[in-house]
Enzyme design. Sequence first.
Site, PDB file in Angstrom:
ATOM      1  N   ARG A   1       0.826  -1.217   0.000  1.00 26.84           N
ATOM      2  CA  ARG A   1       0.000   0.000   0.000  1.00 26.84           C
ATOM      3  C   ARG A   1       0.857   1.262   0.000  1.00 26.84           C
ATOM      4  NH1 ARG A   1      -3.524  -2.621   3.946  1.00 26.84           N
ATOM      5  NH2 ARG A   1      -3.083  -1.190   5.641  1.00 26.84           N
TER       6      ARG A   1
ATOM      7  N   ARG B   1      -6.943  -7.023  14.076  1.00 23.02           N
ATOM      8  CA  ARG B   1      -6.276  -6.064  14.942  1.00 23.02           C
ATOM      9  C   ARG B   1      -7.309  -5.011  15.329  1.00 23.02           C
ATOM     10  NH1 ARG B   1      -2.136  -7.544  17.027  1.00 23.02           N
ATOM     11  NH2 ARG B   1      -1.292  -5.440  17.238  1.00 23.02           N
TER      12      ARG B   1
ATOM     13  N   ARG C   1       9.151   6.340  -3.807  1.00 23.94           N
ATOM     14  CA  ARG C   1       9.296   7.289  -4.920  1.00 23.94           C
ATOM     15  C   ARG C   1      10.723   7.802  -5.020  1.00 23.94           C
ATOM     16  NH1 ARG C   1       4.627  10.129  -2.852  1.00 23.94           N
ATOM     17  NH2 ARG C   1       2.733   9.121  -3.600  1.00 23.94           N
TER      18      ARG C   1
ATOM     19  N   ASP D   1     -10.063   0.240   1.217  1.00 22.30           N
ATOM     20  CA  ASP D   1     -10.191   1.681   1.377  1.00 22.30           C
ATOM     21  C   ASP D   1     -11.639   2.065   1.054  1.00 22.30           C
ATOM     22  OD1 ASP D   1      -7.797   2.738   2.308  1.00 22.30           O
ATOM     23  OD2 ASP D   1      -6.840   2.604   0.345  1.00 22.30           O
TER      24      ASP D   1
ATOM     25  N   GLU E   1      -2.387   6.595  18.846  1.00 24.79           N
ATOM     26  CA  GLU E   1      -3.010   5.366  18.349  1.00 24.79           C
ATOM     27  C   GLU E   1      -2.168   4.162  18.747  1.00 24.79           C
ATOM     28  OE1 GLU E   1      -4.490   5.783  14.261  1.00 24.79           O
ATOM     29  OE2 GLU E   1      -3.845   3.726  13.899  1.00 24.79           O
TER      30      GLU E   1
ATOM     31  N   ARG F   1       1.206   6.021  16.017  1.00 26.69           N
ATOM     32  CA  ARG F   1       1.169   7.362  15.435  1.00 26.69           C
ATOM     33  C   ARG F   1       0.336   8.300  16.291  1.00 26.69           C
ATOM     34  NH1 ARG F   1      -1.862   5.269   9.897  1.00 26.69           N
ATOM     35  NH2 ARG F   1      -3.553   4.188  10.930  1.00 26.69           N
TER      36      ARG F   1
ATOM     37  N   TYR G   1      -9.057  -5.880   3.751  1.00 24.00           N
ATOM     38  CA  TYR G   1      -8.831  -4.448   3.936  1.00 24.00           C
ATOM     39  C   TYR G   1      -9.338  -3.729   2.699  1.00 24.00           C
ATOM     40  CZ  TYR G   1      -7.168   0.146   4.718  1.00 24.00           C
ATOM     41  OH  TYR G   1      -7.157   1.510   4.889  1.00 24.00           O
TER      42      TYR G   1
HETATM   43  P1  FAD Z   1     -17.643  -0.466   8.060  1.00 18.72           P
HETATM   44  O1  FAD Z   1     -17.333   0.966   7.791  1.00 18.72           O
HETATM   45  O2  FAD Z   1     -16.954  -1.205   9.034  1.00 18.72           O
HETATM   46  O3  FAD Z   1     -19.218  -0.609   8.204  1.00 18.72           O
HETATM   47  C1  FAD Z   1     -19.824  -1.788   8.669  1.00 18.72           C
HETATM   48  C2  FAD Z   1     -21.014  -1.420   9.517  1.00 18.72           C
HETATM   49  O4  FAD Z   1     -21.730  -2.610   9.864  1.00 18.72           O
HETATM   50  C3  FAD Z   1     -20.635  -0.761  10.842  1.00 18.72           C
HETATM   51  O5  FAD Z   1     -21.329   0.451  10.992  1.00 18.72           O
HETATM   52  C4  FAD Z   1     -21.064  -1.793  11.893  1.00 18.72           C
HETATM   53  O6  FAD Z   1     -21.499  -1.204  13.109  1.00 18.72           O
HETATM   54  C5  FAD Z   1     -22.189  -2.509  11.187  1.00 18.72           C
HETATM   55  N1  FAD Z   1     -22.438  -3.861  11.687  1.00 18.72           N
HETATM   56  C6  FAD Z   1     -21.533  -4.850  11.887  1.00 18.72           C
HETATM   57  N2  FAD Z   1     -22.134  -5.958  12.374  1.00 18.72           N
HETATM   58  C7  FAD Z   1     -23.448  -5.659  12.466  1.00 18.72           C
HETATM   59  C8  FAD Z   1     -24.579  -6.395  12.916  1.00 18.72           C
HETATM   60  N3  FAD Z   1     -24.479  -7.649  13.333  1.00 18.72           N
HETATM   61  N4  FAD Z   1     -25.799  -5.784  12.897  1.00 18.72           N
HETATM   62  C9  FAD Z   1     -25.929  -4.496  12.474  1.00 18.72           C
HETATM   63  N5  FAD Z   1     -24.889  -3.752  12.049  1.00 18.72           N
HETATM   64  C10 FAD Z   1     -23.663  -4.327  12.038  1.00 18.72           C
HETATM   65  N6  FAD Z   1     -10.088   4.182   3.914  1.00 18.72           N
HETATM   66  C11 FAD Z   1      -9.754   5.217   3.107  1.00 18.72           C
HETATM   67  O7  FAD Z   1     -10.243   5.271   1.978  1.00 18.72           O
HETATM   68  N7  FAD Z   1      -8.896   6.198   3.549  1.00 18.72           N
HETATM   69  C12 FAD Z   1      -8.343   6.191   4.768  1.00 18.72           C
HETATM   70  O8  FAD Z   1      -7.565   7.089   5.117  1.00 18.72           O
HETATM   71  C13 FAD Z   1      -8.676   5.113   5.645  1.00 18.72           C
HETATM   72  N8  FAD Z   1      -8.152   5.078   6.875  1.00 18.72           N
HETATM   73  C14 FAD Z   1      -8.456   4.022   7.684  1.00 18.72           C
HETATM   74  C15 FAD Z   1      -7.902   4.010   8.956  1.00 18.72           C
HETATM   75  C16 FAD Z   1      -8.180   2.965   9.793  1.00 18.72           C
HETATM   76  C17 FAD Z   1      -7.592   2.973  11.172  1.00 18.72           C
HETATM   77  C18 FAD Z   1      -8.991   1.898   9.357  1.00 18.72           C
HETATM   78  C19 FAD Z   1      -9.244   0.710  10.237  1.00 18.72           C
HETATM   79  C20 FAD Z   1      -9.582   1.919   8.098  1.00 18.72           C
HETATM   80  C21 FAD Z   1      -9.316   2.990   7.245  1.00 18.72           C
HETATM   81  N9  FAD Z   1      -9.906   3.065   5.999  1.00 18.72           N
HETATM   82  C22 FAD Z   1      -9.574   4.108   5.168  1.00 18.72           C
HETATM   83  C23 FAD Z   1     -10.855   2.042   5.516  1.00 18.72           C
HETATM   84  C24 FAD Z   1     -12.332   2.379   5.792  1.00 18.72           C
HETATM   85  O9  FAD Z   1     -12.560   2.402   7.188  1.00 18.72           O
HETATM   86  C25 FAD Z   1     -13.188   1.306   5.095  1.00 18.72           C
HETATM   87  O10 FAD Z   1     -13.023   1.434   3.698  1.00 18.72           O
HETATM   88  C26 FAD Z   1     -14.681   1.402   5.362  1.00 18.72           C
HETATM   89  O11 FAD Z   1     -14.958   1.410   6.729  1.00 18.72           O
HETATM   90  C27 FAD Z   1     -15.365   0.208   4.693  1.00 18.72           C
HETATM   91  O12 FAD Z   1     -16.753   0.329   4.777  1.00 18.72           O
HETATM   92  P2  FAD Z   1     -17.678  -0.925   5.106  1.00 18.72           P
HETATM   93  O13 FAD Z   1     -19.053  -0.436   4.906  1.00 18.72           O
HETATM   94  O14 FAD Z   1     -17.222  -2.111   4.344  1.00 18.72           O
HETATM   95  O15 FAD Z   1     -17.383  -1.291   6.639  1.00 18.72           O
HETATM   96  N1  UDP Z   2       4.218   0.948   7.669  1.00 17.94           N
HETATM   97  C1  UDP Z   2       5.396   1.017   8.348  1.00 17.94           C
HETATM   98  N2  UDP Z   2       5.858   2.243   8.780  1.00 17.94           N
HETATM   99  C2  UDP Z   2       5.164   3.372   8.589  1.00 17.94           C
HETATM  100  C3  UDP Z   2       3.945   3.307   7.896  1.00 17.94           C
HETATM  101  C4  UDP Z   2       3.488   2.082   7.448  1.00 17.94           C
HETATM  102  O1  UDP Z   2       6.031   0.001   8.583  1.00 17.94           O
HETATM  103  O2  UDP Z   2       5.618   4.436   9.033  1.00 17.94           O
HETATM  104  C5  UDP Z   2       3.731  -0.377   7.208  1.00 17.94           C
HETATM  105  C6  UDP Z   2       2.860  -1.049   8.288  1.00 17.94           C
HETATM  106  O3  UDP Z   2       3.086  -2.446   8.235  1.00 17.94           O
HETATM  107  C7  UDP Z   2       1.461  -0.688   7.806  1.00 17.94           C
HETATM  108  C8  UDP Z   2       1.635  -0.768   6.279  1.00 17.94           C
HETATM  109  O4  UDP Z   2       2.951  -0.252   6.049  1.00 17.94           O
HETATM  110  O5  UDP Z   2       0.499  -1.603   8.281  1.00 17.94           O
HETATM  111  C9  UDP Z   2       0.613   0.001   5.479  1.00 17.94           C
HETATM  112  O6  UDP Z   2       0.671   1.361   5.841  1.00 17.94           O
HETATM  113  P1  UDP Z   2      -0.621   2.280   5.836  1.00 17.94           P
HETATM  114  O7  UDP Z   2      -0.246   3.648   6.219  1.00 17.94           O
HETATM  115  O8  UDP Z   2      -1.361   2.058   4.575  1.00 17.94           O
HETATM  116  O9  UDP Z   2      -1.405   1.592   7.002  1.00 17.94           O
HETATM  117  P2  UDP Z   2      -2.655   2.068   7.816  1.00 17.94           P
HETATM  118  O10 UDP Z   2      -2.824   3.519   7.682  1.00 17.94           O
HETATM  119  O11 UDP Z   2      -3.763   1.310   7.217  1.00 17.94           O
HETATM  120  O12 UDP Z   2      -2.252   1.671   9.181  1.00 17.94           O
END
Ligand code: FAD
Ligand code: UDP
Length: 391
Positions: free
Chosen positions: A189, A272, A193, A376, A326, A303, A374
């Site tokens: 991911r 996780r 560069r 986005d 975090e 972070r 995973y």
């Molecule tokens: P979710 O958003 O998880 O939605 C699922 C929903 O189902 C939830 O509201 C949950 O409560 C509900 N649900 C689950 N079980 C039940 C049940 N039994 N009954 C009723 N409701 C239920 N993406 C990006 O594009 N950019 C980012 O910068 C980015 N940063 C991220 C950072 C973190 C720390 C994480 C973990 C993810 C990040 N993502 C990011 C990914 C993003 O969170 C996901 O793309 C998005 O949440 C996916 O949507 P979803 O609808 O599949 O799942």
């Molecule tokens: N990663 C790392 N160092 C950093 C940033 C990212 O080792 O400073 C690795 C780590 O394993 C992470 C992966 O690269 O899970 C993907 O990074 P990204 O920023 O996409 O992860 P997220 O924001 O989803 O935690």
Amino acid sequence: MTDFVVVGAGPFGLTVARVLAERGLEVTVVERREQVGGNAYSSIDAETGIEIHNYGAHIFHTGNQRVWDFLSRFTTWTGYTHRVFTRHQGEVYPLPINLGTINQFFRAALSPTEARELIARDAERAASADGGGAGTTASAAGQTQTAGGLEAKAVAMIGRPLYEAFIRDYTAKQWQTPPDQLPGSVIGRLPVRYTYDSRYFSDPHQGLPTDGYAALWERLADHPRVNLVLGQDFLDGAGNWSKAACVGEVPVLFTGPVDRYFDYSAGRLGWRTLDFEWERPATGDFQGCAVMNYADLTDPWTRILEFRHFHPERDYPADRTVIAREFSRLASEADEPYYPINTPADRTRLESYRALAADQPGVWFGGRLGRYQYLDMDMAVAAALTLADKL
Ligand code: FAD
Ligand code: UDP
């Protein structure tokens, strides 16, 4: 009754619900939480008025024109471009690894070609020391492991010195899983560069919803044929909007965790989870950027997020800020699942669940929890639009 039930009001479920409703179906969205948006939800911090991302920093970026056009019906976007920095041994470097990072790290002024050659030499040296990428190395946790998966891929991309400085220990904190058991796609991911371009994402479309994420997801859900049922867990006992009442009676899209849907009959899929330590320092700027990574084991967090920097265009207080440290750890049953771990054992269990899912007529599984993948936000919306096309 209803024509279609969507379980989960995250980006995936809401997109399918909206498209089906616009096609004339009555759709009921059943959501466990009290708000829509899934993990991409945000809210306004009551003390400072700063928009915070409750489930971790979310930056929208995409190269998918269909997704961009679809979501742009419900929001305009700010011009925010995401840049991340990382602290290593008392210094701050730009991420993802770019020519600036490489030159700072090696105290050099290499040209793009010279830097490519240096990294290629480092990667080659590491590969021959590892016997072609499958040797043993000492991990951050002090255990001896077979190199492969994430580690092999990262070392091939950036060589061992940069891997050990910026990736090895951060990844140990983030995953606490031997790096040979993590799929190489996790590190894939991050781009590498050989220019001074330090944008975290290279996609042509990038930004944050001008009025915030909560407004975006509420507008997406706001349709006369979308009926929202909040605070209802589809898998909890009885009720009109439970698994027992709906499956077999009405088509269902389930976007919750697939292993829980099947009562963990093939075992638990590894996730996780994240813990956030919130603080409101009395300053208008705590760290000068939205996301600062911490590459070393001496800092237990991965972070620090400082949310005001996501919206420099807003009028935020000059003397207060909101930060979140975090921390990552293995999820237990009671925790929110954030990142699928995807070890070989997880993939075997997933195969069993996929077979069970294929045997459930009238139930579709989607989204990051339903597919154990995973995704986005743009990938979640793209997959949802594709599913809606097929339904
Ligand atoms: P979710 O958003 O998880 O939605 C699922 C929903 O189902 C939830 O509201 C949950 O409560 C509900 N649900 C689950 N079980 C039940 C049940 N039994 N009954 C009723 N409701 C239920 N993406 C990006 O594009 N950019 C980012 O910068 C980015 N940063 C991220 C950072 C973190 C720390 C994480 C973990 C993810 C990040 N993502 C990011 C990914 C993003 O969170 C996901 O793309 C998005 O949440 C996916 O949507 P979803 O609808 O599949 O799942
Ligand atoms: N990663 C790392 N160092 C950093 C940033 C990212 O080792 O400073 C690795 C780590 O394993 C992470 C992966 O690269 O899970 C993907 O990074 P990204 O920023 O996409 O992860 P997220 O924001 O989803 O935690």
